[in-house]
Design a protein around this motif. Structure first.
Motif, PDB file in Angstrom:
ATOM      1  N   SER B 106       0.804  -1.213   0.000  1.00  0.00           N
ATOM      2  CA  SER B 106       0.000   0.000   0.000  1.00  0.00           C
ATOM      3  C   SER B 106       0.846   1.275   0.000  1.00  0.00           C
ATOM      4  O   SER B 106       0.699   2.115  -0.874  1.00  0.00           O
ATOM      5  CB  SER B 106      -0.966  -0.012   1.181  1.00  0.00           C
ATOM      6  OG  SER B 106      -1.805   1.103   1.123  1.00  0.00           O
ATOM      7  N   PRO B 107       1.784   1.423   0.936  1.00  0.00           N
ATOM      8  CA  PRO B 107       2.621   2.620   0.888  1.00  0.00           C
ATOM      9  C   PRO B 107       3.425   2.690  -0.403  1.00  0.00           C
ATOM     10  O   PRO B 107       3.627   3.768  -0.957  1.00  0.00           O
ATOM     11  CB  PRO B 107       3.538   2.464   2.106  1.00  0.00           C
ATOM     12  CG  PRO B 107       2.832   1.523   2.991  1.00  0.00           C
ATOM     13  CD  PRO B 107       2.078   0.598   2.093  1.00  0.00           C
ATOM     14  N   PHE B 109       2.698   1.662  -3.405  1.00  0.00           N
ATOM     15  CA  PHE B 109       1.953   2.122  -4.561  1.00  0.00           C
ATOM     16  C   PHE B 109       1.490   3.554  -4.414  1.00  0.00           C
ATOM     17  O   PHE B 109       1.422   4.294  -5.382  1.00  0.00           O
ATOM     18  CB  PHE B 109       0.785   1.171  -4.842  1.00  0.00           C
ATOM     19  CG  PHE B 109       1.178   0.083  -5.780  1.00  0.00           C
ATOM     20  CD1 PHE B 109       0.888   0.182  -7.129  1.00  0.00           C
ATOM     21  CD2 PHE B 109       1.901  -0.989  -5.325  1.00  0.00           C
ATOM     22  CE1 PHE B 109       1.290  -0.803  -8.003  1.00  0.00           C
ATOM     23  CE2 PHE B 109       2.316  -1.980  -6.188  1.00  0.00           C
ATOM     24  CZ  PHE B 109       2.007  -1.900  -7.534  1.00  0.00           C
ATOM     25  N   ASN B 110       1.174   3.945  -3.186  1.00  0.00           N
ATOM     26  CA  ASN B 110       0.864   5.350  -2.985  1.00  0.00           C
ATOM     27  C   ASN B 110       2.071   6.205  -3.335  1.00  0.00           C
ATOM     28  O   ASN B 110       1.953   7.252  -3.955  1.00  0.00           O
ATOM     29  CB  ASN B 110       0.453   5.597  -1.533  1.00  0.00           C
ATOM     30  CG  ASN B 110      -0.901   4.989  -1.239  1.00  0.00           C
ATOM     31  OD1 ASN B 110      -1.675   4.732  -2.150  1.00  0.00           O
ATOM     32  ND2 ASN B 110      -1.174   4.757   0.027  1.00  0.00           N
TER      33      ASN B 110
END
Lengths: 211, 354
Positions: B106-107, B109-110
């Motif tokens: 998640s981090p 791809f953010n």
């Protein structure tokens, strides 16, 4: 409705406490009966089938494309962690299509503040190199008007409209949102009234400018 | 019904249904055809991802180091050339994609998305400025008008006073949008001084300046940003009559509009980097038995090893081995964990392998 915070540390807290009796491949594949590998394959199929549509659903609730992608990513990760860590809780999710949308919509609404920012110039003008295929400019001007109008609706009304536009019935929406059918119908009526006024005003402005 | 022509006087239920249906089809087709589940999500579920913990541990340590470099760079972006920022960003993004996607998707791809946006702005700085898009400018200006209309409804000044910064933030972003639309529309207006887009954008900007013309904005958290955007908009309004001569100088406007966006992208990227560092620091790293003698570790930056589990078979680079030992404490027979550098030294040196 227990799923108030999709980012909560305990994935089990994201189980709707009222569930719709939808027959889904996922809901009929309890971890106790199938191997984790089979569950994983089923989840991948579910992800492939629903990911883009959930992005669309969140956009229809007023999110920009990056906001929608962030929210959807969180929702699917939440689902997978639930499957891994609390398979019994996932088994109770009888309408995964509705569940994943509600989790994504709540991820979009949740702070940080950036989640609630309206679409900005950069999202439209600048290409997103992380995904060169995603160009919001491909949406028609009329669609952008409608999406902008949807973005001004209060959260509950926007969620009802987004799910309605995807074909969910009032009963289904009521179940996944944890409200009555009548409440859904009231919200939809209220939302439609607001949309008609806003869109009519948009087109009236067009007409004046065209004179 | 697909044309706005039919909705001009009064929007009927049928007309609204048609609009919503058409928009839903358009959004869904676009979203489905332009998205795909991220590879990282699938890797997260990959049964094979749990293999070879020492290799993953080394990768995490290296990414911690790079992430901290990027954090320092983004802390003072103006002190560094953009190419250096993007070099670090590219390194960390590719490293995450290669090694760590299954750990912290998640981090990562953010971050990738934020840095991709920053890269896009850099490209925008260099792209041909002779091809402004009038239609796009017009759409942006219309969106702004909608935002402004809503702000009027809500009484934006009262919103600010009552601490509802969200409305103000929305107005601020609308101001930035219209600033860019103005710059583009000005360019387009060189050959078409009666352009609707130009007139519309100017009207919006005047309204904005009037609506947001209060004095205490600078005392708010976002006051500086607002003041800058407002000043920019006012300047554009003031310079309006001068933009119609045959050869207006638009470069400052374009640069300002883009630099504002770049700054915001870098701030957002910085936030993602901080989140990434947190994720990396909390990831379990076990390098028991690994040969780390070739790892490039700096004595001044050994905080990146906080939490790392190692064993008596682990081989550290000689230049940092003593310090690693000093920072470690035994967690079970033959296994140690590196402590945070701020913690008291609780190591019984006699228990550490030498």
């Amino acid at each position: 409705m227990a799923c108030d915070d999709p980012a909560a540390g305990d994935p089990g807290s994201c189980v709707p406490d009222r569930i719709y009796p939808d027959q889904s491949a996922l809901s009929t594949c309890p971890a106790s009966m199938a191997s984790m590998a089979a569950t994983r394959e089923t989840f991948i199929e579910f992800t492939d089938r629903e990911w883009g549509r959930v992005v669309g659903c969140v956009i229809l609730a007023g999110a920009s494309r990056p906001q929608a992608e962030d929210a959807v990513q969180e929702a699917f990760l939440q689902a997978w962690r639930l499957i891994e860590q609390r398979p019994d809780a996932w088994e109770k999710v009888r309408n995964p299509r509705g569940w994943i949308r509600v989790v994504a919509l709540r991820a979009y609404r949740r702070p940080p503040e950036t989640r609630r920012e309206p679409p900005t110039m950069s999202a439209d003008v600048l290409p997103d190199l992380a995904d060169p295929r995603s160009d919001p400019a491909e949406l028609t001007a009329q669609t952008r008007d409608v999406v902008a109008a949807l973005g001004w609706l209060p959260d509950d009304l926007a969620a009802v409209m987004a799910l309605s536009m995807e074909g969910f019935t009032s009963a289904e929406i009521g179940e996944v949102l944890g409200v009555t059918d009548q409440q859904v119908r009231d919200w939809r009526k209220q939302a439609r009234g607001m949309l008609k006024r806003r869109l009519a005003r948009t087109y009236e402005q067009d007409r004046r400018r065209a004179r | 019904m697909t044309s706005s022509e039919e909705h001009r006087d009064e929007l009927t239920d049928g007309g609204l249904d048609d609009l919503l249906s058409s928009a839903a089809d358009d959004v869904m087709n676009h979203a489905v055809n332009t998205t795909a589940p991220t590879a990282a999500l699938l890797r997260l579920m990959d049964d094979d991802a749990s293999g070879d913990p020492p290799s993953r541990g080394i990768a995490v340590i290296m990414q911690r180091s790079i992430a901290r470099q990027l954090d320092r760079v983004l802390d003072h972006p103006r002190a560094f050339a953009l190419d250096r920022i993007l070099y670090h960003a590219g390194t960390i993004v590719s490293g995450i994609d290669r090694d760590l996607g299954f750990i912290i998707p998640s981090p990562a791809f953010n971050l990738a998305r934020a840095l991709g946006r920053a890269s896009a702005v850099v490209h925008a700085l260099d792209r041909d400025r002779g091809r402004p898009d009038l239609n796009r400018a017009r759409e942006l200006a219309r969106s702004f008008a909608l935002a402004l209309d809503d702000s009027r409804d809500r009484d934006i000044y009262r919103s600010v006073v009552s601490g509802r910064a969200h409305d103000l933030t929305r107005a601020l972003r609308a101001a930035r949008d219209v600033g860019f639309a103005l710059a583009v529309a000005h360019a387009q207006g060189r050959g078409s001084p009666t352009s609707l887009a130009v007139e519309e954008a100017f009207d919006c900007a005047r309204d904005l300046a009037w609506n947001l013309g209060f004095d205490d904005a600078s005392s708010r958290d976002i006051g500086d940003d607002l003041a800058r955007a407002l000043d920019h908009t006012r300047e554009l309004v003031r310079s309006g009559p001068r933009t119609f001569p045959p050869d207006p100088d638009l470069e400052p406007d374009l640069d300002l509009a883009r630099s504002l966006q770049l700054e915001q992208d870098l701030i957002r990227a910085h936030g993602h980097v901080r989140g990434l560092i947190t994720a990396l620091q909390t990831a379990t790293v076990d390098v028991s038995g690994a040969d780390l003698q070739d790892l490039d570790l700096d004595l001044d930056n050994l905080d990146i090893l906080a939490g790392v589990i190692w064993s008596e078979l682990t081989r550290w680079p000689p230049e940092v081995a003593d310090e690693v030992w000093a920072r470690s404490r035994p967690i079970r027979e033959g296994t140690w964990q590196v402590m945070d550098g701020t913690e008291p030294d609780s190591v019984d040196r006699a228990t550490v392998p030498g």
